[in-house]
Write an enzyme that holds these catalytic residues in place. Structure first.
Site, PDB file in Angstrom:
ATOM      1  N   SER A   1       0.853  -1.191   0.000  1.00 36.91           N
ATOM      2  CA  SER A   1       0.000   0.000   0.000  1.00 36.91           C
ATOM      3  C   SER A   1       0.888   1.239   0.000  1.00 36.91           C
ATOM      4  O   SER A   1       1.659   1.459   0.943  1.00 36.91           O
ATOM      5  CB  SER A   1      -0.890   0.008   1.237  1.00 36.91           C
ATOM      6  OG  SER A   1      -1.414   1.315   1.402  1.00 36.91           O
TER       7      SER A   1
ATOM      8  N   HIS B   1      -1.246  -1.402  -4.261  1.00 36.55           N
ATOM      9  CA  HIS B   1      -2.514  -1.046  -3.615  1.00 36.55           C
ATOM     10  C   HIS B   1      -2.564   0.468  -3.400  1.00 36.55           C
ATOM     11  O   HIS B   1      -1.666   1.053  -2.785  1.00 36.55           O
ATOM     12  CB  HIS B   1      -2.608  -1.789  -2.286  1.00 36.55           C
ATOM     13  CG  HIS B   1      -3.912  -1.649  -1.580  1.00 36.55           C
ATOM     14  ND1 HIS B   1      -5.028  -2.404  -1.887  1.00 36.55           N
ATOM     15  CD2 HIS B   1      -4.294  -0.843  -0.556  1.00 36.55           C
ATOM     16  CE1 HIS B   1      -6.026  -2.075  -1.086  1.00 36.55           C
ATOM     17  NE2 HIS B   1      -5.611  -1.119  -0.264  1.00 36.55           N
TER      18      HIS B   1
ATOM     19  N   ASP C   1      -4.782   3.559  -1.915  1.00 36.58           N
ATOM     20  CA  ASP C   1      -5.872   3.871  -0.985  1.00 36.58           C
ATOM     21  C   ASP C   1      -6.437   5.254  -1.251  1.00 36.58           C
ATOM     22  O   ASP C   1      -5.786   6.264  -0.988  1.00 36.58           O
ATOM     23  CB  ASP C   1      -5.346   3.794   0.457  1.00 36.58           C
ATOM     24  CG  ASP C   1      -5.135   2.361   0.899  1.00 36.58           C
ATOM     25  OD1 ASP C   1      -6.088   1.573   0.801  1.00 36.58           O
ATOM     26  OD2 ASP C   1      -4.009   2.033   1.330  1.00 36.58           O
TER      27      ASP C   1
ATOM     28  N   MET D   1      -9.145   7.956  -0.219  1.00 37.18           N
ATOM     29  CA  MET D   1     -10.009   8.312   0.924  1.00 37.18           C
ATOM     30  C   MET D   1     -10.557   9.719   0.728  1.00 37.18           C
ATOM     31  O   MET D   1      -9.811  10.616   0.311  1.00 37.18           O
ATOM     32  CB  MET D   1      -9.205   8.260   2.227  1.00 37.18           C
ATOM     33  CG  MET D   1      -8.527   6.931   2.486  1.00 37.18           C
ATOM     34  SD  MET D   1      -7.854   6.863   4.162  1.00 37.18           S
ATOM     35  CE  MET D   1      -6.831   5.378   4.049  1.00 37.18           C
TER      36      MET D   1
ATOM     37  N   HIS E   1      -8.375   0.949  -3.998  1.00 36.17           N
ATOM     38  CA  HIS E   1      -9.324   0.736  -2.902  1.00 36.17           C
ATOM     39  C   HIS E   1     -10.043   2.055  -2.630  1.00 36.17           C
ATOM     40  O   HIS E   1      -9.452   2.989  -2.091  1.00 36.17           O
ATOM     41  CB  HIS E   1      -8.501   0.260  -1.693  1.00 36.17           C
ATOM     42  CG  HIS E   1      -9.287   0.023  -0.449  1.00 36.17           C
ATOM     43  ND1 HIS E   1      -8.671  -0.212   0.774  1.00 36.17           N
ATOM     44  CD2 HIS E   1     -10.625  -0.027  -0.200  1.00 36.17           C
ATOM     45  CE1 HIS E   1      -9.589  -0.397   1.698  1.00 36.17           C
ATOM     46  NE2 HIS E   1     -10.785  -0.280   1.142  1.00 36.17           N
TER      47      HIS E   1
ATOM     48  N   MET F   1     -12.243   4.209  -0.657  1.00 38.39           N
ATOM     49  CA  MET F   1     -12.914   4.457   0.634  1.00 38.39           C
ATOM     50  C   MET F   1     -13.617   5.794   0.505  1.00 38.39           C
ATOM     51  O   MET F   1     -13.209   6.804   1.107  1.00 38.39           O
ATOM     52  CB  MET F   1     -11.869   4.436   1.763  1.00 38.39           C
ATOM     53  CG  MET F   1     -11.391   3.015   2.081  1.00 38.39           C
ATOM     54  SD  MET F   1      -9.851   2.985   3.007  1.00 38.39           S
ATOM     55  CE  MET F   1      -8.696   3.111   1.654  1.00 38.39           C
TER      56      MET F   1
ATOM     57  N   MET G   1     -11.505  -6.023   5.353  1.00 34.46           N
ATOM     58  CA  MET G   1     -10.652  -5.142   6.166  1.00 34.46           C
ATOM     59  C   MET G   1     -10.316  -5.837   7.482  1.00 34.46           C
ATOM     60  O   MET G   1     -11.206  -6.375   8.151  1.00 34.46           O
ATOM     61  CB  MET G   1     -11.370  -3.820   6.471  1.00 34.46           C
ATOM     62  CG  MET G   1     -11.593  -2.898   5.281  1.00 34.46           C
ATOM     63  SD  MET G   1     -10.100  -2.433   4.369  1.00 34.46           S
ATOM     64  CE  MET G   1      -9.123  -1.627   5.651  1.00 34.46           C
TER      65      MET G   1
ATOM     66  N   GLY H   1      -9.134   3.796   7.119  1.00 29.97           N
ATOM     67  CA  GLY H   1      -8.875   5.218   7.353  1.00 29.97           C
ATOM     68  C   GLY H   1      -7.410   5.557   7.537  1.00 29.97           C
ATOM     69  O   GLY H   1      -6.975   6.619   7.104  1.00 29.97           O
TER      70      GLY H   1
ATOM     71  N   GLY I   1      -3.130   3.967   7.975  1.00 30.06           N
ATOM     72  CA  GLY I   1      -2.140   2.899   8.014  1.00 30.06           C
ATOM     73  C   GLY I   1      -1.622   2.720   9.429  1.00 30.06           C
ATOM     74  O   GLY I   1      -1.896   3.535  10.318  1.00 30.06           O
TER      75      GLY I   1
ATOM     76  N   ASP J   1      -6.633  -6.476   4.326  1.00 29.68           N
ATOM     77  CA  ASP J   1      -6.009  -5.153   4.343  1.00 29.68           C
ATOM     78  C   ASP J   1      -6.048  -4.594   5.759  1.00 29.68           C
ATOM     79  O   ASP J   1      -7.125  -4.371   6.310  1.00 29.68           O
ATOM     80  CB  ASP J   1      -6.800  -4.254   3.374  1.00 29.68           C
ATOM     81  CG  ASP J   1      -6.211  -2.860   3.220  1.00 29.68           C
ATOM     82  OD1 ASP J   1      -5.135  -2.592   3.781  1.00 29.68           O
ATOM     83  OD2 ASP J   1      -6.854  -2.045   2.525  1.00 29.68           O
ATOM     84  N   GLY J   2      -4.845  -4.363   6.316  1.00 21.42           N
ATOM     85  CA  GLY J   2      -4.743  -3.718   7.618  1.00 21.42           C
ATOM     86  C   GLY J   2      -3.996  -4.561   8.633  1.00 21.42           C
ATOM     87  O   GLY J   2      -4.413  -5.682   8.929  1.00 21.42           O
ATOM     88  N   GLY J   3      -2.869  -4.058   9.106  1.00 20.55           N
ATOM     89  CA  GLY J   3      -2.127  -4.745  10.155  1.00 20.55           C
ATOM     90  C   GLY J   3      -1.446  -6.024   9.696  1.00 20.55           C
ATOM     91  O   GLY J   3      -1.151  -6.891  10.527  1.00 20.55           O
TER      92      GLY J   3
ATOM     93  N   GLY K   1       1.079  -1.958   4.146  1.00 17.68           N
ATOM     94  CA  GLY K   1       1.634  -0.619   4.029  1.00 17.68           C
ATOM     95  C   GLY K   1       2.874  -0.478   4.881  1.00 17.68           C
ATOM     96  O   GLY K   1       4.003  -0.501   4.382  1.00 17.68           O
TER      97      GLY K   1
HETATM   98  C1  DX5 Z   1      -6.305   1.501   5.640  1.00 16.36           C
HETATM   99  C2  DX5 Z   1      -5.860   1.196   4.234  1.00 16.36           C
HETATM  100  C3  DX5 Z   1      -4.733   0.250   4.164  1.00 16.36           C
HETATM  101  C4  DX5 Z   1      -3.466   0.711   4.823  1.00 16.36           C
HETATM  102  C5  DX5 Z   1      -2.822  -0.500   5.418  1.00 16.36           C
HETATM  103  O1  DX5 Z   1      -7.546   2.093   5.632  1.00 16.36           O
HETATM  104  O2  DX5 Z   1      -6.930   0.644   3.475  1.00 16.36           O
HETATM  105  O3  DX5 Z   1      -4.477  -0.174   2.827  1.00 16.36           O
HETATM  106  O4  DX5 Z   1      -2.533   1.314   3.962  1.00 16.36           O
HETATM  107  O5  DX5 Z   1      -1.740  -0.099   6.184  1.00 16.36           O
HETATM  108  P1  DX5 Z   1      -1.004  -1.084   7.185  1.00 16.36           P
HETATM  109  O6  DX5 Z   1      -0.465  -2.233   6.381  1.00 16.36           O
HETATM  110  O7  DX5 Z   1       0.067  -0.218   7.749  1.00 16.36           O
HETATM  111  O8  DX5 Z   1      -2.003  -1.526   8.213  1.00 16.36           O
HETATM  112 ZN    ZN Z   2      -6.488  -0.298   1.469  1.00 16.30          ZN
END
Ligand code: DX5
Ligand code: ZN
Length: 214
Positions: free
Chosen positions: A7, A30, A32, A34, A63, A65, A136, A141, A143, A174-176, A196
């Site tokens: 990401s 990826h 993002d 927003m 993605h 959002m 998710m 929202g 990273g 996606d996330g963590g 990310g």
């Molecule tokens: C969060 C994004 C993710 C984000 C993930 O809303 O959709 O794609 O970049 O970041 P990490 O990998 O740091 O959790």
């Molecule tokens: Zn994402």
């Protein structure tokens, strides 16, 4: 084999081309998007995707959002996205169906995304036409948030629905995602891992991508 989708939210936006090239051993890129309404943060828009398209041949996994995403599908497709994910919570079901139909007309791959609150069954009206489902594993929202282990059950349930209704559909998380959480999500049935901070926070980006593959 598992696919890795770095990401660019965690990249250096003043050196985006350099940071995209550093991730070239990955499978997808990826992006993002927003809007400051569907999520509290504001990030990337259509002109940036257009510029990214000019500097890489990587598969652009965008993605969205954003609220009422059907309004923007054509513009992101024309900017060079290869796949678009729209959130099921972002509009009424008829307008989500419309967003997917515009994606089909524009020739981009179709995905829907689920916030942690959304049940796996919410994908059922669309599943036969989807190329990917994004679950998710944090609240969208930002990273750098902690992985929500409670989402493993949703990943397992979505995998079961995919096997039943559309086995070719991919399952992205996606996330963590880190080398520690990657095996948990792949065992639960995910085959595309967004990361990310685990990629762009590392000093050796290609080694970080390889570590996520396990
Ligand atoms: C969060 C994004 C993710 C984000 C993930 O809303 O959709 O794609 O970049 O970041 P990490 O990998 O740091 O959790
Ligand atoms: Zn994402």
């Amino acid at each position: 084999m598992v696919k890795i989708a770095p990401s660019i939210l965690s990249a250096d936006f003043a050196n985006l081309e350099r940071d995209i090239k550093k991730a070239s051993s990955a499978d997808y890129l990826h992006v993002d998007v927003m809007d400051g309404a569907f999520v509290p943060n504001i990030t990337i828009g259509v002109p940036v995707v257009k510029s990214i398209r000019k500097c890489t041949g990587m598969f652009l996994d965008v993605h969205l959002m954003v609220d009422k995403p059907a309004r923007y599908v054509e513009a992101f497709a024309k900017a060079g996205a290869d796949m678009l994910s729209v959130h099921l919570e972002a509009d009424h079901p008829a307008r989500i169906a419309e967003a997917l139909s515009i994606m089909g007309n524009c020739g981009v791959k179709r995905a829907v995304a689920l916030r942690p609150i959304t049940k796996a069954e919410a994908v059922l009206p669309y599943i036969e036409q989807l190329d990917m489902i994004l679950v998710m594993t944090v609240e969208p929202g930002f990273g750098g948030q902690a992985f929500m282990e409670s989402q493993l059950e949703t990943v397992r349930q979505v995998r079961a629905l995919i096997e039943k209704h559309n086995p070719a559909c991919e399952l992205e998380v996606d996330g963590g995602i880190t080398p520690a959480t990657a095996p948990l999500v792949t065992q639960a049935g995910a085959n595309v891992l967004v990361a990310g901070s685990a990629v762009y926070g590392a000093s050796n980006i290609s080694a970080a991508i390889a570590a996520l593959r396990g």
